[in-house]
Design a protein around this motif. Structure first.
Motif, PDB file in Angstrom:
ATOM      1  N   CYS A   1      49.149  45.758  22.970  1.00 55.56           N
ATOM      2  CA  CYS A   1      48.680  44.371  22.999  1.00 55.56           C
ATOM      3  C   CYS A   1      47.163  44.289  22.931  1.00 55.56           C
ATOM      4  N   PRO A   2      46.623  43.192  22.413  1.00 56.09           N
ATOM      5  CA  PRO A   2      45.164  43.038  22.357  1.00 56.09           C
ATOM      6  C   PRO A   2      44.572  42.930  23.752  1.00 56.09           C
ATOM      7  N   GLU A   3      43.314  43.297  23.865  1.00 58.96           N
ATOM      8  CA  GLU A   3      42.629  43.223  25.154  1.00 58.96           C
ATOM      9  C   GLU A   3      42.360  41.758  25.508  1.00 58.96           C
ATOM     10  N   VAL A   4      42.636  41.400  26.750  1.00 63.54           N
ATOM     11  CA  VAL A   4      42.408  40.040  27.232  1.00 63.54           C
ATOM     12  C   VAL A   4      41.678  40.102  28.569  1.00 63.54           C
TER      13      VAL A   4
ATOM     14  N   TYR B   1      48.597  35.723  25.697  1.00 59.64           N
ATOM     15  CA  TYR B   1      48.702  36.040  24.275  1.00 59.64           C
ATOM     16  C   TYR B   1      49.194  34.822  23.483  1.00 59.64           C
ATOM     17  N   THR B   2      48.536  34.565  22.370  1.00 57.06           N
ATOM     18  CA  THR B   2      48.910  33.454  21.504  1.00 57.06           C
ATOM     19  C   THR B   2      50.010  33.890  20.539  1.00 57.06           C
TER      20      THR B   2
ATOM     21  N   ASP C   1      49.778  34.356  17.524  1.00 61.43           N
ATOM     22  CA  ASP C   1      49.237  35.336  16.575  1.00 61.43           C
ATOM     23  C   ASP C   1      49.091  36.721  17.195  1.00 61.43           C
ATOM     24  N   GLN C   2      49.170  36.817  18.525  1.00 63.03           N
ATOM     25  CA  GLN C   2      48.919  38.074  19.218  1.00 63.03           C
ATOM     26  C   GLN C   2      50.175  38.745  19.754  1.00 63.03           C
ATOM     27  N   MET C   3      51.300  38.048  19.735  1.00 68.25           N
ATOM     28  CA  MET C   3      52.530  38.641  20.239  1.00 68.25           C
ATOM     29  C   MET C   3      53.682  38.347  19.285  1.00 68.25           C
TER      30      MET C   3
ATOM     31  N   CYS D   1      54.285  42.571  22.032  1.00 68.77           N
ATOM     32  CA  CYS D   1      53.199  42.212  21.125  1.00 68.77           C
ATOM     33  C   CYS D   1      53.463  42.706  19.707  1.00 68.77           C
ATOM     34  N   ARG D   2      54.345  43.716  19.601  1.00 64.03           N
ATOM     35  CA  ARG D   2      54.746  44.223  18.288  1.00 64.03           C
ATOM     36  C   ARG D   2      56.267  44.263  18.231  1.00 64.03           C
TER      37      ARG D   2
END
Length: 231
Positions: free
Chosen positions: A40-43, A72-73, A75-77, A132-133
């Motif tokens: 997942c992207p860093e938040v 996560y939006t 677009d991010q998950m 997230c993927r």
């Protein structure tokens, strides 16, 4: 529906005699996400379940609403899933799949009416899993327990009297999921009400939700309340 394995400790339904501010005995669970972060992207702040530090709460309805912070939006998950299990790990409903919103914020999941009603006084294990993927092996997971109970005569009388807000009645009676949901509904309807924000942070602190830094508190206080997840 069948057996669903979350984690060995979840199947064990481990409890001890520890308690936290009257919010029940300690159960296994996760107030913040664990697992799978590499996918997942860093938040600035990970996902947070609005549950007490005991990971357990009560509701007076067969269709309780659980709130959580989703950083996560869409677009991010890829997607998320909500699971509800009995204490032996058997599914009580088909997993509810959902997607992220256009922005990070507070979202909710409401249990549907079940063919077999939840049994009063019985603990049920729930989990929110975030992928997230699409091919993510280990999802980010929030986990806790809920119990349903009939509304007591004192709660019904206090709600009917209307002399204090409903969330305060639930709060005083330690009905966690009812208190959180009503307070979130009030905040959603009155976003500029500073008193509601103060009550909100007080409830989180009393329940043991991690409000342990100025940065975290700022996010908890100012993040948008989105409402029900998109399915």
């Amino acid at each position: 529906m069948g057996l669903h394995v979350l984690a060995p400790q979840a199947q064990a339904n481990l409890k001890n005699e520890a308690s936290d501010g009257g919010w029940g005995t300690m159960h296994t669970g996760s107030q913040t996400t664990a697992g799978g972060r590499d996918y997942c992207p860093e938040v600035d702040l990970g996902a947070i379940a609005l549950i007490p530090a005991t990971h357990w709460g009560i509701a007076t309805t067969q269709t309780p609403t659980l709130w959580f912070y989703l950083p996560y939006t869409s677009d991010q998950m890829a997607y998320g899933e909500f699971l509800l299990l009995d204490d032996q790990g058997f599914d009580q409903l088909e997993p509810i799949q959902f997607t992220g919103a256009a922005t990070a914020g507070w979202v909710s999941i409401t249990l549907p009416e079940l063919e077999l009603p939840l049994v009063d006084g019985t603990d049920y294990n729930w989990a929110i899993q975030i992928y997230c993927r699409p091919n993510q092996v280990s999802p980010l997971t929030l986990e806790g327990w809920l119990q349903v109970t009939s509304s007591s005569p004192s709660v019904t009388a206090a709600l009917d009297a209307g002399t204090v807000p409903a969330y305060q009645v639930y709060w005083n009676e330690r009905l966690w999921f009812d208190a959180v949901h009503d307070l979130m509904q009030q905040r959603l309807a009155n976003p500029d009400n500073k008193e509601l924000t103060t009550q909100w942070l007080s409830l989180l602190k009393e329940g043991g939700v991690r409000v342990n830094s100025e940065d975290t508190q700022a996010i908890l206080e100012s993040s948008p309340i989105i409402g029900p997840v998109s399915r």
